[in-house]
Design an enzyme around this catalytic site. Structure first.
Site, mmCIF file in Angstrom:
data_model
loop_
_atom_site.group_PDB
_atom_site.id
_atom_site.type_symbol
_atom_site.label_atom_id
_atom_site.label_comp_id
_atom_site.label_asym_id
_atom_site.label_seq_id
_atom_site.Cartn_x
_atom_site.Cartn_y
_atom_site.Cartn_z
ATOM 1 N N PHE A 4 30.491 13.554 41.044
ATOM 2 C CA PHE A 4 30.793 13.889 42.430
ATOM 3 C C PHE A 4 31.445 12.682 43.107
ATOM 4 O O PHE A 4 31.560 11.610 42.519
ATOM 5 C CB PHE A 4 29.513 14.297 43.165
ATOM 6 C CG PHE A 4 28.767 15.416 42.482
ATOM 7 C CD1 PHE A 4 29.059 16.736 42.775
ATOM 8 C CD2 PHE A 4 27.786 15.145 41.533
ATOM 9 C CE1 PHE A 4 28.388 17.771 42.137
ATOM 10 C CE2 PHE A 4 27.115 16.168 40.885
ATOM 11 C CZ PHE A 4 27.418 17.491 41.186
ATOM 12 N N SER A 9 27.937 22.877 38.436
ATOM 13 C CA SER A 9 27.175 21.753 38.982
ATOM 14 C C SER A 9 27.487 21.601 40.461
ATOM 15 O O SER A 9 28.657 21.487 40.845
ATOM 16 C CB SER A 9 27.516 20.453 38.251
ATOM 17 O OG SER A 9 27.075 20.499 36.914
ATOM 18 N N CYS A 36 22.212 16.556 41.455
ATOM 19 C CA CYS A 36 23.027 17.478 40.669
ATOM 20 C C CYS A 36 22.162 18.632 40.176
ATOM 21 O O CYS A 36 21.224 18.435 39.396
ATOM 22 C CB CYS A 36 23.647 16.744 39.478
ATOM 23 S SG CYS A 36 24.690 17.796 38.446
ATOM 24 N N THR A 44 22.154 22.914 38.770
ATOM 25 C CA THR A 44 22.947 23.919 38.069
ATOM 26 C C THR A 44 22.781 25.280 38.726
ATOM 27 O O THR A 44 21.653 25.747 38.929
ATOM 28 C CB THR A 44 22.514 24.011 36.595
ATOM 29 O OG1 THR A 44 22.703 22.742 35.965
ATOM 30 C CG2 THR A 44 23.336 25.056 35.854
ATOM 31 N N ALA A 78 13.790 21.288 38.273
ATOM 32 C CA ALA A 78 12.858 20.820 37.248
ATOM 33 C C ALA A 78 11.785 19.897 37.830
ATOM 34 O O ALA A 78 11.991 19.289 38.889
ATOM 35 C CB ALA A 78 13.630 20.083 36.154
ATOM 36 N N HIS A 133 22.449 11.796 40.008
ATOM 37 C CA HIS A 133 21.196 11.416 39.357
ATOM 38 C C HIS A 133 20.464 10.437 40.279
ATOM 39 O O HIS A 133 20.733 9.236 40.268
ATOM 40 C CB HIS A 133 21.471 10.757 38.003
ATOM 41 C CG HIS A 133 22.248 11.649 37.075
ATOM 42 N ND1 HIS A 133 22.908 11.173 35.965
ATOM 43 C CD2 HIS A 133 22.469 12.992 37.097
ATOM 44 C CE1 HIS A 133 23.500 12.175 35.344
ATOM 45 N NE2 HIS A 133 23.249 13.296 36.018
ATOM 46 N N THR A 179 28.776 2.717 52.606
ATOM 47 C CA THR A 179 28.925 1.286 52.350
ATOM 48 C C THR A 179 27.707 0.541 52.879
ATOM 49 O O THR A 179 27.337 0.708 54.047
ATOM 50 C CB THR A 179 30.191 0.738 53.025
ATOM 51 O OG1 THR A 179 31.331 1.442 52.541
ATOM 52 C CG2 THR A 179 30.357 -0.750 52.744
#
Length: 236
Positions: A2, A50, A57, A59, A73, A111, A156
């Site tokens: 992404f 995704s 992320c 699905t 999960a 992640h 940033t």
């Protein structure tokens, strides 16, 4: 992959635990299912797509004209703030980046490394400042003027305080209206993903340091043996 440029703010329809999920061997298992109402992320959606939800992320397991469904999960619930979502919660959403398109943010994997806590918010003119506290094992990998993703938003880093294990970032007026962070209160959690390039560099340097330490140990051992030998020869 992404970019951290949030495409829309979705609204959670439901976050429920179900016990009828079909597993690889045909048996049934328990798990969580997240359904989010959105518009932009429906465009081009397909089973297995995704989509980043608050920088996580996920699905797509089902979709219709107005919602996308995701499986969540246990590891995702442990590492992110998705477990706190309820019907009506707002979430940042971004579809996976297209190859060859411009990246106006940075490389975001989706992640999440950990959750951080908003400890302070304040305004400076039209800008909104936010201070985040993170686990101590992350602060050494956060650098001033470096990239960081907060709830999936590419930002940033402005200042880093290693002693407090905190850092700050600033949101301009336009960004404030496109993401969910301004709506969060002090004490609430945000998903934090460090710059993956920085993590690779840190891992590589750590491996080199381990080899250097091992080499220094061998040199010290060899010098000690040599000094012992010289002393023995001088004694003869």
């Amino acid at each position: 992959m992404f970019t951290g440029i949030v495409e829309e703010i979705g609204v959670v329809v439901s976050m429920t635990e179900v016990d009828n999920l079909t597993l690889w061997d045909g048996s049934k298992g328990k798990g969580y299912v997240l359904v989010v109402k959105c518009t932009v992320c429906i465009d081009g959606c397909y089973l297995g797509a995704s989509i980043a939800v608050n920088g996580t992320c996920l699905t797509a397991t089902a979709f219709d004209d107005s919602t996308v469904t995701f499986g969540v999960a246990p590891e995702t619930l442990r590492c992110t703030n998705l477990g706190s979502l309820n019907a009506g919660s707002k979430v940042n959403m971004e579809r996976a980046a297209q190859q060859g398109s411009r990246n106006s943010g940075h490389y975001v994997q989706g992640h999440v490394d950990a959750t951080g806590e908003i400890v302070k918010k304040w305004r400076e003119g039209e800008s909104l400042w936010v201070k985040i506290k993170v686990p101590k094992n992350l602060i050494t990998l956060i650098v001033k003027k470096g990239f960081i993703a907060i709830d999936g938003t590419s930002l940033t880093v402005c200042e880093v305080n290693a002693q407090e294990s905190s850092f700050t970032f600033m949101l301009v007026q336009y960004t404030q209206t496109k993401i969910i962070v301004p709506h969060k209160e002090e004490g609430e959690k945000v998903n934090v993903e460090l710059d993956v390039l920085g993590k690779y560099v840190a891992q590589s340097v750590a491996a080199i340091n381990d080899r250097v330490d091992s080499l220094e140990s061998k040199i010290d051992s060899a010098l000690s043996k040599l000094e012992t030998r010289i002393t023995a020869l001088e004694a003869k």
